[in-house]
Design an enzyme around this catalytic site. Structure first.
Site, mmCIF file in Angstrom:
data_model
loop_
_atom_site.group_PDB
_atom_site.id
_atom_site.type_symbol
_atom_site.label_atom_id
_atom_site.label_comp_id
_atom_site.label_asym_id
_atom_site.label_seq_id
_atom_site.Cartn_x
_atom_site.Cartn_y
_atom_site.Cartn_z
ATOM 1 N N GLN A 153 0.823 -1.223 0.000
ATOM 2 C CA GLN A 153 0.000 0.000 0.000
ATOM 3 C C GLN A 153 0.854 1.270 0.000
ATOM 4 O O GLN A 153 0.350 2.356 -0.264
ATOM 5 C CB GLN A 153 -0.940 0.024 1.207
ATOM 6 N N CYS A 188 -10.792 0.120 3.666
ATOM 7 C CA CYS A 188 -9.401 -0.050 3.247
ATOM 8 C C CYS A 188 -8.804 1.326 2.976
ATOM 9 O O CYS A 188 -9.442 2.145 2.315
ATOM 10 C CB CYS A 188 -9.339 -0.914 1.990
HETATM 11 ZN ZN LIG Z 1 -6.680 -2.616 2.799
#
Ligand SMILES: [Zn+2]
Length: 166
Positions: A51, A94
């Site tokens: 991420q 998220c």
């Molecule tokens: Zn996530």
């Protein structure tokens, strides 16, 4: 420590499997510090290396800090074995898919194995929200996100909603 930019869906890196962390050294220590800073600032309860654009099998999480109980956990090269047939469905958000959430069904209880920053391998049985969080972050390391848990019509609807927001 610094706050890193979080990449967002549909960035291809969020759909790509990460490679193992081969050595734990100053670079990984720095990355972990920055990832915690980034996660707490976001604010979130978990963050995978992919991420922040680092394609390695590593995530940080703290399932309880928002309730005032800090439990920072660093999981390097983690693996998960489901321990229960029982599943529960939780609404998951998220940090890379801001503005929407999905109902995701997962096993209630798992065995989580990982290497810590000290290089020691740990195996723990976890359940409840911590298990949800670990499985969500593990998905990121395999190039999966909350959309991948939905049936085709639900996914199309939620992706369309997301695209309207971004
Ligand atoms: Zn996530």
């Amino acid at each position: 420590m610094s706050v890193l930019p979080i990449i967002t869906w549909p960035d291809v890196r969020l759909q790509t499997e990460c490679a193992a962390v081969e050595a734990i050294g100053p670079e990984i220590e720095q990355l972990v510090g920055d990832m915690f800073e980034t996660m707490y600032t976001a604010p979130g309860r978990g963050l995978a290396a992919s991420q922040v654009g680092v394609m390695r099998r590593l995530f940080v999480m703290d399932a309880t800090w928002k309730e005032g109980d800090m439990n920072p956990l660093v999981c390097i090269n983690p693996s998960i074995v489901p321990l229960s047939d029982a599943r529960s469905t939780n609404e998951e958000a998220c940090l890379s898919i801001v503005g929407v959430s999905a109902d995701v069904s997962r096993p209630n209880e798992i065995e989580l194995s990982y290497t810590g920053l000290n290089g020691k391998r740990v195996t723990a049985v976890i359940e409840g929200f911590a298990a949800v969080c670990a499985q969500h972050e593990m998905d990121h390391l395999d190039g999966r996100v909350i959309f991948d848990h939905l049936g085709a019509p639900e996914r199309a609807a939620l992706e369309a909603k997301y695209k309207e927001i971004i």
